[in-house]
Design a protein around this motif. Structure first.
Motif, mmCIF file in Angstrom:
data_model
loop_
_atom_site.group_PDB
_atom_site.id
_atom_site.type_symbol
_atom_site.label_atom_id
_atom_site.label_comp_id
_atom_site.label_asym_id
_atom_site.label_seq_id
_atom_site.Cartn_x
_atom_site.Cartn_y
_atom_site.Cartn_z
ATOM 1 N N ALA A 89 154.687 131.021 -79.990
ATOM 2 C CA ALA A 89 155.211 131.555 -81.260
ATOM 3 C C ALA A 89 156.605 132.135 -81.076
ATOM 4 N N ALA A 90 156.805 132.857 -79.982
ATOM 5 C CA ALA A 90 158.113 133.457 -79.727
ATOM 6 C C ALA A 90 159.152 132.387 -79.413
ATOM 7 N N LEU A 91 158.773 131.390 -78.621
ATOM 8 C CA LEU A 91 159.711 130.337 -78.250
ATOM 9 C C LEU A 91 160.052 129.439 -79.429
ATOM 10 N N GLU A 92 159.105 129.281 -80.328
ATOM 11 C CA GLU A 92 159.345 128.435 -81.490
ATOM 12 C C GLU A 92 160.514 128.954 -82.322
ATOM 13 N N ARG A 93 160.666 130.255 -82.368
ATOM 14 C CA ARG A 93 161.780 130.821 -83.133
ATOM 15 C C ARG A 93 163.133 130.427 -82.518
ATOM 16 N N VAL A 94 163.156 130.291 -81.205
ATOM 17 C CA VAL A 94 164.381 129.869 -80.525
ATOM 18 C C VAL A 94 164.617 128.368 -80.722
ATOM 19 N N ALA A 121 153.148 124.407 -71.921
ATOM 20 C CA ALA A 121 153.337 124.044 -73.324
ATOM 21 C C ALA A 121 154.727 123.465 -73.521
ATOM 22 N N LEU A 122 154.831 122.487 -74.415
ATOM 23 C CA LEU A 122 156.113 121.935 -74.842
ATOM 24 C C LEU A 122 156.341 122.359 -76.284
ATOM 25 N N VAL A 123 157.396 123.142 -76.490
ATOM 26 C CA VAL A 123 157.744 123.653 -77.815
ATOM 27 C C VAL A 123 159.069 123.037 -78.236
ATOM 28 N N GLY A 124 159.148 122.586 -79.500
ATOM 29 C CA GLY A 124 160.347 121.906 -79.966
ATOM 30 C C GLY A 124 160.851 122.428 -81.288
ATOM 31 N N PRO A 125 161.780 121.697 -81.900
ATOM 32 C CA PRO A 125 162.411 122.156 -83.147
ATOM 33 C C PRO A 125 161.433 122.326 -84.308
ATOM 34 N N LYS A 126 160.295 121.639 -84.239
ATOM 35 C CA LYS A 126 159.302 121.754 -85.304
ATOM 36 C C LYS A 126 158.079 122.554 -84.868
ATOM 37 N N GLY A 127 158.192 123.244 -83.746
ATOM 38 C CA GLY A 127 157.070 124.047 -83.263
ATOM 39 C C GLY A 127 156.434 123.442 -82.023
ATOM 40 N N LEU A 128 155.160 123.721 -81.831
ATOM 41 C CA LEU A 128 154.445 123.228 -80.661
ATOM 42 C C LEU A 128 154.307 121.708 -80.718
ATOM 43 N N VAL A 129 154.800 121.041 -79.660
ATOM 44 C CA VAL A 129 154.698 119.578 -79.566
ATOM 45 C C VAL A 129 153.386 119.188 -78.901
ATOM 46 N N GLY A 130 153.023 119.881 -77.838
ATOM 47 C CA GLY A 130 151.784 119.564 -77.130
ATOM 48 C C GLY A 130 151.677 120.387 -75.862
ATOM 49 N N LYS A 131 150.604 120.130 -75.113
ATOM 50 C CA LYS A 131 150.392 120.877 -73.874
ATOM 51 C C LYS A 131 149.826 119.950 -72.803
ATOM 52 N N TYR A 132 149.980 120.398 -71.578
ATOM 53 C CA TYR A 132 149.443 119.699 -70.423
ATOM 54 C C TYR A 132 148.659 120.696 -69.595
ATOM 55 N N ARG A 133 147.533 120.246 -69.041
ATOM 56 C CA ARG A 133 146.718 121.071 -68.154
ATOM 57 C C ARG A 133 146.697 120.451 -66.772
ATOM 58 N N LYS A 134 147.043 121.244 -65.780
ATOM 59 C CA LYS A 134 147.193 120.773 -64.409
ATOM 60 C C LYS A 134 145.930 120.079 -63.920
ATOM 61 N N ASN A 135 146.113 118.859 -63.396
ATOM 62 C CA ASN A 135 144.974 118.049 -62.962
ATOM 63 C C ASN A 135 144.634 118.224 -61.494
ATOM 64 N N GLN A 136 145.634 118.315 -60.639
ATOM 65 C CA GLN A 136 145.408 118.411 -59.196
ATOM 66 C C GLN A 136 145.560 119.867 -58.756
ATOM 67 N N LEU A 137 144.453 120.521 -58.548
ATOM 68 C CA LEU A 137 144.489 121.939 -58.210
ATOM 69 C C LEU A 137 144.404 122.144 -56.705
ATOM 70 N N PRO A 138 145.250 123.015 -56.145
ATOM 71 C CA PRO A 138 145.067 123.413 -54.749
ATOM 72 C C PRO A 138 143.922 124.398 -54.636
ATOM 73 N N GLU A 139 143.524 124.691 -53.423
ATOM 74 C CA GLU A 139 142.352 125.531 -53.216
ATOM 75 C C GLU A 139 142.459 126.876 -53.940
ATOM 76 N N GLY A 140 143.616 127.505 -53.908
ATOM 77 C CA GLY A 140 143.770 128.820 -54.512
ATOM 78 C C GLY A 140 143.534 128.840 -56.007
ATOM 79 N N ASP A 141 143.846 127.719 -56.686
ATOM 80 C CA ASP A 141 143.676 127.676 -58.144
ATOM 81 C C ASP A 141 142.214 127.662 -58.565
ATOM 82 N N TYR A 142 141.343 127.172 -57.690
ATOM 83 C CA TYR A 142 139.940 127.046 -58.076
ATOM 84 C C TYR A 142 139.277 128.401 -58.286
ATOM 85 N N ASP A 143 139.891 129.468 -57.787
ATOM 86 C CA ASP A 143 139.333 130.801 -58.003
ATOM 87 C C ASP A 143 139.425 131.221 -59.455
#
Length: 624
Positions: A89-94, A121-143
């Motif tokens: 929301a904050a980035l969309e204003r920019v 998240a990818l934010v653009g001139p018309k607001g939120l474009v879309g998002k990506y969720r990390k697929n390959q997690l290292p061991e530390g992320d699984y916590d």
């Protein structure tokens, strides 16, 4: 009116039904978040993004976890964000004000399930474009985080097709190939690359994504904007201070480094900075064009197989390898003279060796084969050249890899033969990915064998410019090759380039060689041995060499032959050290096989075309 029209034509390029700006200014915005201070981080991010927008940036990429920080186990929902949420929301204003785009990373809490993901998240001139969720997690992320469930989306925008990967995603080559295959022009990479001192237990987990991606942009054919954290950062919950390397970098789709931030060290930690570069999302990548034209997805079906936790093809035997990489000036077309020179170079070596690798078309030299002269140079198996190579293997009691143009039943092939130490045929490989010139006279092979030997382990072959097909590297990893042997006739002009990692990210001894060969070893976790003719160039990236599995750690940098005729000796032990951040077992077991299917689809088929056209959709095609 005519002047206005001419200006618009010069500025805009029509590509794939989307109008792209011909050139755009992009920025990698380094940022060090405070863990669990979402509102404070967002306020600082908005300031950094506004400054970059004022400077004309049309795409800005911030590091991994910029919104939330990381290194903690969330117990309070306010320590996380959602997408859409406070940050977007904050980035969309920019982005609405400046008509531009921002990619920003965070711990994301799914508003429906409550599941936490490492997201961007990818934010653009018309607001939120879309998002990506990390697929390959290292061991530390699984916590904390669950693996991504959105596939590899590519978002259509007015500045190009944008894909997102996050840090450790780069540890599997398929993560980069799928977005590129889906049409991505620009890859945005939020990164959190650190470097623990060697006396710390966690140093074995060091993986420098920011240095890794430096040798991948040209191979995968995407413009890359990679942003990293920098300096010394405290993680009280983990009881440590970590050093992030900075080194944020922007590359074009031919692998040229356009801009780089300063590299931070333990003794000289540096504050975040923003770097800029101009990229052309419509500019053609010659490497990508070659790859897409010549790839053969019907040969890559192993991508779809579940190879964990027990893989019967896996080999853990430690083999002592002492190999000769034969590099010489050929007398083009003179089989007897070339065989004699190869023999003399091998004979000069007085040390123990158990493998010799010869250049492409080993006794023929740099003859340009075509449908007019192929009858003159092609030979059957068991012909003159075959016999010379067999006798050489038997004479020196060594395995020997040799290649030649072959004729069989009226068809012509580019063929490699592996002989054992008795001169017996241990394996035959016929080149499966023919370039345009070869397609005019040769027949492609249809198998990607890995030869099992007691003395060397499991051996695969990639012939000459087949290294331009990145899937071969992962196919051989999944089929558990220990060695990849590359007979080549490489002059450094048509493809590839020197390894050019931002200085300071890896030891200087590892910042050497040719980028594709360097990548092949890393992404197959198989030692890659290249034998080339001596070239009229003093540039070392064209020379014969062996590339190791984890060169960025500095323990086994590329071993490159001198610029002379030589049987260059290299020695190493396979499966000697599995304590680094990655090994072949980890690479195969941790791979998201469930996301790899696009790499195996017929590119002329309806399913592939639907998947590519609906580039942000999770599923493949109707009925899938």
């Amino acid at each position: 009116m005519k002047k206005t029209t001419a200006f618009l034509i010069a500025f805009l390029v029509v590509s794939s039904s989307v109008i792209y700006a011909a050139e755009i200014k992009v920025a990698a915005v380094e940022f060090n978040p405070t863990p669990k201070d979402v509102d404070g981080n967002v306020q600082k991010i908005v300031k950094a993004v506004t400054d970059a927008s004022v400077n004309g940036a049309k795409l800005m990429v911030l590091p991994e976890f910029s919104v939330t920080g990381f290194g903690f186990s969330p117990t309070n929902p306010n320590d996380l964000d959602t997408i859409p949420g406070r940050a977007t929301a904050a980035l969309e204003r920019v982005t609405r004000k400046y008509n531009n785009y921002v990619v920003v990373g965070m711990y994301e809490r799914d508003t429906i399930t409550g599941v936490i993901h490492n997201s961007a998240a990818l934010v653009g001139p018309k607001g939120l474009v879309g998002k990506y969720r990390k697929n390959q997690l290292p061991e530390g992320d699984y916590d904390t985080a669950a693996p991504g469930n959105l596939g590899f989306p590519v978002f259509n925008t007015d500045i190009g097709k944008i894909a997102i990967l996050i840090c450790f995603d780069d540890s599997r080559l398929q993560s980069l190939l799928i977005p590129s295959l889906r049409g991505a022009d620009i890859l945005a990479m939020p990164i959190g690359s650190d470097m623990m001192p060697k006396f710390e237990k966690m140093s074995n987990g060091n993986h420098s994504t920011i240095s890794n991606i430096a040798v991948l942009a040209g191979w995968t054919g995407m413009n890359v904007v990679a942003s990293n954290q920098t300096g010394l950062i405290s993680f009280p919950a983990m009881g440590l201070v970590d050093q992030f390397t900075g080194g944020s970098t922007i590359w074009d789709n031919n692998g040229k480094q356009l801009s780089q931030s300063k590299v931070s060290t333990w003794t000289k930690p540096l504050p975040p900075e923003t770097i800029y570069a101009t990229i052309d999302a419509d500019k053609k990548s010659e490497q990508k064009a070659f790859w897409l034209k010549h790839r053969r997805p019907e040969l890559y079906q192993v991508y779809n197989l579940y190879k964990a936790p027990v893989d019967p093809a896996a080999n853990n035997t430690q083999n002592q390898i002492s190999a000769l990489l034969v590099q010489y000036d050929p007398s083009n077309g003179n089989v007897e003279a070339n065989a004699k020179k190869v023999d003399s170079l091998i004979e000069k070596n007085q040390n123990v060796f158990n493998l010799a690798v010869l250049p492409f078309n080993s006794f023929l030299g740099n003859v340009k084969l075509n449908k007019t002269n192929i009858q003159q140079y092609a030979e059957p198996l068991n012909g003159k050249s075959y016999a010379l190579a067999s006798d050489m293997a038997k004479k020196y009691k060594t395995y020997l890899l040799f290649s030649m143009p072959e004729v069989s039943d009226g068809k012509y092939y580019e063929t490699a033969i592996l002989f054992d130490f008795n001169g017996k045929q241990a394996g035959v490989y016929r080149k499966t990915h023919l370039n345009d010139a070869e397609q005019s006279w040769a027949t492609a092979g249809n198998n990607l064998p890995v030869f099992a030997t007691n003395e060397l382990g499991r051996v695969a072959v990639v012939l000459d410019d087949e290294v331009r097909i990145p899937e071969l590297t992962e196919v051989y990893a999944l089929n558990r090759a220990d060695l990849i042997l590359v007979p080549t006739a490489y002059d450094g002009k048509q493809y590839g380039s020197p390894v050019n990692i931002p200085k300071g990210l890896v030891p200087d001894a590892s910042n050497r060689g040719m980028n594709i060969w360097f990548d092949m070893a890393k992404y197959s976790q198989a030692y890659t041995l290249v034998a080339n003719y001596r070239q009229d160039s003093d540039k070392e990236f064209v020379r014969s060499a062996v590339y190791s599995l984890v060169p960025e750690e500095g323990y086994y940098p590329p071993n490159i032959a001198p610029n002379k005729e030589t049987a260059h000796q290299v020695m190493f032990t396979t499966h000697a050290n599995n304590t680094f951040w990655i090994n072949q077992q980890s690479l195969v077991v941790g791979r998201r096989y469930d996301l790899a299917t696009p790499l195996t689809l017929d590119m002329q088929g309806d399913c592939f075309k639907e998947w590519q056209a609906n580039s942000a959709r999770v599923g493949l095609c109707k009925g899938n």
